[in-house]
Design an enzyme around this catalytic site. Structure first.
Site, short mmCIF file in Angstrom:
data_model
loop_
_atom_site.label_atom_id
_atom_site.label_comp_id
_atom_site.label_asym_id
_atom_site.label_seq_id
_atom_site.Cartn_x
_atom_site.Cartn_y
_atom_site.Cartn_z
N TYR A 122 0.82 -1.23 0.00
CA TYR A 122 0.00 0.00 0.00
C TYR A 122 0.85 1.28 0.00
O TYR A 122 0.34 2.35 -0.31
CB TYR A 122 -0.92 0.06 1.23
CG TYR A 122 -2.10 -0.88 1.23
CD1 TYR A 122 -2.36 -1.75 0.17
CD2 TYR A 122 -2.97 -0.90 2.32
CE1 TYR A 122 -3.43 -2.62 0.21
CE2 TYR A 122 -4.07 -1.77 2.35
CZ TYR A 122 -4.28 -2.63 1.30
OH TYR A 122 -5.35 -3.48 1.34
N LEU A 128 -17.82 0.32 1.89
CA LEU A 128 -18.61 1.44 1.34
C LEU A 128 -18.69 1.35 -0.18
O LEU A 128 -19.04 2.33 -0.84
CB LEU A 128 -17.99 2.78 1.78
CG LEU A 128 -17.89 2.97 3.30
CD1 LEU A 128 -17.23 4.31 3.64
CD2 LEU A 128 -19.26 2.87 3.95
N ALA A 148 -9.88 9.39 3.36
CA ALA A 148 -8.82 10.40 3.36
C ALA A 148 -9.32 11.68 4.00
O ALA A 148 -8.55 12.46 4.55
CB ALA A 148 -8.35 10.65 1.93
N ASN A 189 -17.59 7.94 9.99
CA ASN A 189 -17.59 6.47 9.95
C ASN A 189 -17.45 5.84 11.33
O ASN A 189 -17.88 4.70 11.54
CB ASN A 189 -16.47 5.98 9.02
CG ASN A 189 -16.71 6.38 7.59
OD1 ASN A 189 -17.83 6.77 7.22
ND2 ASN A 189 -15.68 6.32 6.76
P1 NAP Z 1 -14.19 1.79 0.82
O1 NAP Z 1 -13.70 1.90 2.22
O2 NAP Z 1 -15.43 1.02 0.54
O3 NAP Z 1 -14.40 3.22 0.17
C1 NAP Z 1 -13.47 4.26 0.26
C2 NAP Z 1 -14.09 5.45 -0.45
O4 NAP Z 1 -15.26 5.86 0.26
C3 NAP Z 1 -13.17 6.66 -0.50
O5 NAP Z 1 -13.37 7.25 -1.77
C4 NAP Z 1 -13.70 7.55 0.60
O6 NAP Z 1 -13.53 8.94 0.33
C5 NAP Z 1 -15.17 7.23 0.57
N1 NAP Z 1 -15.78 7.46 1.87
C6 NAP Z 1 -15.28 7.10 3.09
N2 NAP Z 1 -16.14 7.45 4.05
C7 NAP Z 1 -17.20 8.05 3.46
C8 NAP Z 1 -18.38 8.65 3.94
N3 NAP Z 1 -18.67 8.65 5.23
N4 NAP Z 1 -19.25 9.18 3.03
C9 NAP Z 1 -18.97 9.16 1.71
N5 NAP Z 1 -17.86 8.60 1.19
C10 NAP Z 1 -16.98 8.06 2.05
O7 NAP Z 1 -13.06 1.15 -0.14
P2 NAP Z 1 -11.59 0.57 -0.01
O8 NAP Z 1 -10.60 1.62 0.28
O9 NAP Z 1 -11.40 -0.25 -1.23
O10 NAP Z 1 -11.66 -0.46 1.23
C11 NAP Z 1 -11.33 -0.12 2.54
C12 NAP Z 1 -10.03 -0.74 2.98
O11 NAP Z 1 -10.08 -2.16 2.88
C13 NAP Z 1 -8.82 -0.38 2.12
O12 NAP Z 1 -8.37 0.93 2.36
C14 NAP Z 1 -7.86 -1.45 2.52
O13 NAP Z 1 -7.28 -1.16 3.79
C15 NAP Z 1 -8.77 -2.67 2.61
N6 NAP Z 1 -8.81 -3.46 1.33
C16 NAP Z 1 -8.30 -4.73 1.36
C17 NAP Z 1 -8.29 -5.49 0.19
C18 NAP Z 1 -7.76 -6.88 0.22
O14 NAP Z 1 -7.57 -7.49 -0.86
N7 NAP Z 1 -7.51 -7.45 1.40
C19 NAP Z 1 -8.80 -4.96 -1.00
C20 NAP Z 1 -9.33 -3.68 -1.00
C21 NAP Z 1 -9.33 -2.95 0.18
P3 NAP Z 1 -12.30 9.81 0.93
O15 NAP Z 1 -11.09 8.93 0.89
O16 NAP Z 1 -12.25 10.97 0.01
O17 NAP Z 1 -12.65 10.23 2.34
#
Ligand code: NAP
Length: 253
Positions: A36, A171, A213, A221
């Site tokens: 990452y 999300l 971010a 959240n």
């Molecule tokens: P997510 O958490 O579903 O979505 C992140 C997005 O949602 C960002 O654009 C963020 O915006 C936005 N967001 C966050 N809070 C919000 C709110 N309250 N209202 C509106 N929009 C909001 O997606 P993800 O980053 O893919 O998944 C989360 C974490 O899971 C990753 O960061 C990583 O640590 C882990 N992950 C693991 C794997 C794996 O293979 N093990 C794969 C994918 C992800 P801003 O950033 O602009 O605030």
């Protein structure tokens, strides 16, 4: 393991500042991975925090094409930490289920590099094969999981085997936040669509790790522990399942 954490994939702008803020407002679980690019920043934030190390639950991952023990050592070096609370195999390798990776993970646990070990993106069948070979079950399977994409078969198997499903991309990376059902339920509780999703994850027993971010998103959240979704609301949210995945498809369905 805390019921909610901060995901840090793509949290590369000011990782240390973002994680410092997260810890200040109450996050106690931080999720990262060797690939990452956020480990050094997380390490700086942890070192500058007044919290004791054992108050924080740190998760990192090794890649499927690495020597898992060496990768664990390298991750700890990047994080500037003596151990992580949870070390995961990021995804199953293309050939087999990664028994050789699991051996390195078990060694990492024996040597104190990781308190617990687990997997990510594994199907229940792949987990069974891993356990058959080693006799050691993973503590956690971190998978993409939201009202729009999940599997009760996977959850059932996990519960039966004492494995926690940790929800990544809860999300839907923002792709389903304008859904009407989320809005209706959120309005009833004075909560946002994102908060409704996170609460659903917690109530079904899949602790989520949303990435944010923006500071206001991080605070929003975390603010999901003062309301409860009723049975009909839970059913309505579960009924949104379309096996949605931000990748090509849910690998475990
Ligand atoms: P997510 O958490 O579903 O979505 C992140 C997005 O949602 C960002 O654009 C963020 O915006 C936005 N967001 C966050 N809070 C919000 C709110 N309250 N209202 C509106 N929009 C909001 O997606 P993800 O980053 O893919 O998944 C989360 C974490 O899971 C990753 O960061 C990583 O640590 C882990 N992950 C693991 C794997 C794996 O293979 N093990 C794969 C994918 C992800 P801003 O950033 O602009 O605030």
């Amino acid at each position: 393991m805390p019921l909610l954490g901060l995901g840090t994939w793509q949290l590369t702008g000011d990782t240390a500042g973002d994680v410092e803020h997260a810890l200040q407002v109450g996050y106690r679980l931080i999720d990262t991975s060797g690939d990452y690019g956020t480990q050094p920043g997380i390490g700086r934030a942890l070192r500058s925090s007044s919290l004791d190390r054992d108050e924080i639950f740190l998760v990192t991952k090794v890649e499927e094409d690495e020597d898992s023990f060496e990768a664990a050592q390298r991750n700890l070096q990047e994080l500037g930490q003596g151990y992580v609370d949870l070390l995961l195999i990021h995804r199953p390798p293309h050939n087999g289920v990664g028994e050789w990776l699991w051996e390195g993970m078990l060694e990492a646990k024996r040597e104190g590099l990781a308190r617990e070990i687990g997997v990510s993106n594994y199907t229940s069948r792949q987990i069974d094969r891993l356990v058959e070979g080693s006799g050691e079950r993973p503590a956690v399977n971190q998978v993409e999981w939201s009202p729009f994409g999940h599997s009760w078969d996977l959850m059932e198997h996990a519960k039966t085997n004492g494995i926690v499903i940790q929800a990544y991309s809860p999300l839907t990376r923002g792709q389903r936040l304008s859904d009407e059902t989320l809005a209706e339920i959120g309005e009833r509780h004075g909560k946002t669509a994102a908060q409704v999703i996170l609460r659903w994850c917690i109530q079904v027993g899949a602790p989520p790790i949303p990435k944010a971010a923006r500071a206001e998103h991080r605070e929003e959240n975390l603010d999901v522990f003062d309301f409860e979704l009723g049975a009909a609301e839970m059913d309505a949210l579960t009924g949104l399942n379309e096996h949605y995945s931000s990748l090509a498809g849910l690998p475990y369905v």
